[in-house]
Structures are given as C-alpha cells and as structure tokens.
Write an enzyme that holds these catalytic residues in place. Structure first.
Site, PDB file in Angstrom:
ATOM      1  N   SER A  37       3.924   6.602   5.104  1.00 45.30           N
ATOM      2  CA  SER A  37       5.300   7.015   5.393  1.00 45.30           C
ATOM      3  C   SER A  37       5.931   6.221   6.533  1.00 45.30           C
ATOM      4  CB  SER A  37       5.331   8.509   5.728  1.00 45.30           C
ATOM      5  OG  SER A  37       4.433   8.788   6.785  1.00 45.30           O
ATOM      6  N   GLY A  39       4.708   3.012   7.693  1.00 47.21           N
ATOM      7  CA  GLY A  39       4.685   1.575   7.418  1.00 47.21           C
ATOM      8  C   GLY A  39       3.634   1.244   6.382  1.00 47.21           C
ATOM      9  N   LYS A  55       0.240  -4.414  10.270  1.00 46.36           N
ATOM     10  CA  LYS A  55       1.015  -3.213   9.929  1.00 46.36           C
ATOM     11  C   LYS A  55       2.491  -3.505  10.185  1.00 46.36           C
ATOM     12  CE  LYS A  55      -0.228   0.835  11.339  1.00 46.36           C
ATOM     13  NZ  LYS A  55      -0.692   1.974  12.182  1.00 46.36           N
ATOM     14  N   ASP A 190      -5.165  12.059  15.172  1.00 45.51           N
ATOM     15  CA  ASP A 190      -4.867  12.072  13.732  1.00 45.51           C
ATOM     16  C   ASP A 190      -6.142  11.764  12.935  1.00 45.51           C
ATOM     17  OD1 ASP A 190      -3.241  12.341  11.533  1.00 45.51           O
ATOM     18  OD2 ASP A 190      -2.359  10.347  11.663  1.00 45.51           O
TER      19      ASP A 190
END
Length: 263
Positions: A37, A39, A55, A190
């Site tokens: 969402s 990159g 990225k 994360d």
C-alpha cells in the site's frame, strides 16, 4: 495491491536521486518483487555488483492521506451532535495518532535511520540480520537496501525442510524483541510474516522499518513490574503497573480488576 506504472517509478527515482535507474544501477528489474500500500520493491544491482532492493513510494500518497484524515476529523467533530454519549475525544486523539504514524511511514529517510538504529541495537544478536541502507541511493521516497532473501517465517514446513528448527527461531525472535523493547525502548513495530524471514543459513531477517515503537524508561520498568507481579501472583502490584502504562485508568474500580487478575 497492484503495482503502479514503471514510468511513474522511474520519474520518482530521478526526481529523488537526480538520475534515472539505468544510470544509478548496473541492473534494475522493471517487475517488482513486492507491491504494497505504501510502495513497491524492485531488485537491482549496484555498479560494483552487489544485489540490492529498491523501495519506491506510490505517487500522491500524502494527498490521499490528508483527504482520508480530513474525513476522520470531520466525523470526530460531527459525532457529538449525532451521538452525545460517544467517546469522541478518544476518536479525535486516535485520528491524530493515526496521522502521525502514517506520515512517519512515508518518510523513507526516517525509515532508513530506524533500520540503522535497530541494527545497532541488535549487533550482538548474531542470529538476526537487518539490511544495510545505501544512503547515496536513498531519499524521502526511494530507499535502497542490502538484499537479504529468505523464507517467510510462517512457512514452517519449508523451514523444516531446509533443516531450520522453528523452536530455535521462535526463541531467537523473542530474545531480539526483548532486547529492543526492554533494553533499548526502541523496537520494530510491524512484525507480521511479510516483514520477517529466515535466511538459508538460519538467520532471522527483519524488513520494513517504517513503523517503530518507543518506550520510555518508566514504561519499561512498569512492563517488568507487570511480569514480576504475574510471577508472584501480586494483583495489587500488577494493577499499579497497568495504571502506570495507561492500560487501566486511575479511577477504575480495583475490586473488579483484582477479581479478574486473581490473587
């Protein structure tokens, strides 16, 4: 999510780094190996032959975020009129925190600094790898990292097939997070299967440092206090530490909490 157009990606790289990918890299694959969402990631090779991951951020993200956050703030202002009994102050605070987190996640310079800091924190954990950042090929919307491939950490059967002990991996992962959270107070926030992998030689590889958590010294002490309270079956002490952490409000009815947490 579907990848965005390669010509848009090339324009972003040139705008951020001053030259197109065919000049900056010896090789650059036009097809992404991952598309998310925020990159997408492309494999590339530096002029000295080292493999890297590049990225590149999706276009116009900031504008989309401002619009969505505007809707959330509008609801928070309108809410008390529609439902006066609702906790709209908390909703407004959540919206503000959500906005801060989103805009930190789309700053790849900050993500690169986060990766460097986590790598420094875990430097003694030889079984954990954090990709190095190539700063000369990094900007706010482009991030170039050391290429560290691996098997996703939730592919247990595949890990067993190559001779990796899942229990050992779990123990090493927990130890690395204890180091980040309780010693440094700065941690990768994360940790889903897409951001954790295991290399062929059994090392844990951590990816994506856009979301980072920070814990103050008093909070770390309170977490340790919670652990000690559970071990010692000390309900009052546990509640005291939960109040310090903000998990329990100071005016909460402690009798009910004590019955819940036990003796």
């Amino acid at each position: 999510v579907p990848p965005f157009d390669f010509e848009v990606l090339k324009a972003t790289i040139e705008r951020e780094l001053g030259a197109p990918p065919e000049v900056l890299f010896k090789e650059f694959e036009s097809t992404p190996i991952a598309s998310a969402s925020i990159g997408q990631a492309h494999r590339a090779r530096l002029h000295d032959g080292r493999p890297v991951i590049v990225k590149v951020q999706r276009p116009d993200l900031a504008e989309i975020f401002y619009q969505d956050l505007g809707y959330m703030r509008f609801i928070a202002r309108l809410g008390p009129i529609i439902r006066p009994s609702g906790d709209w102050e908390t909703w407004a605070a959540l919206t503000a925190e959500f906005g801060r987190t989103l805009f930190e996640e789309i700053d790849y310079l900050k993500e690169g600094r986060n990766a460097d800091k986590i790598r420094q924190i875990l430097k003694e954990h030889k079984n954990v790898r954090v990709p190095r950042v190539y700063w000369k090929l990094t900007g706010r919307k482009v991030l170039t990292l050391e290429y560290l491939p691996g098997i996703k950490i939730n592919q247990v059967e595949e890990l067993k097939r190559i001779g990796v002990d899942p229990v050992g991996i779990g123990n090493n992962l927990v130890a690395s997070y204890m180091e980040q959270v309780l010693t440094a107070g700065f941690f990768h926030a994360d940790p889903h299967a897409g951001n954790l992998a295991v290399s062929p030689d059994g090392q844990i590889v951590i990816y994506d440092f856009g979301m980072i958590g920070e814990i103050s010294a008093p909070q770390r002490e309170a977490i340790l206090g919670c652990i000690a309270s559970v071990i010692n079956c000390n309900g009052p002490e546990l509640i005291k530490n939960l109040i310090t952490l903000g998990v329990v409000k100071e005016d909460a009815k402690q009798e009910s909490l004590l019955r819940t947490v036990g003796p």
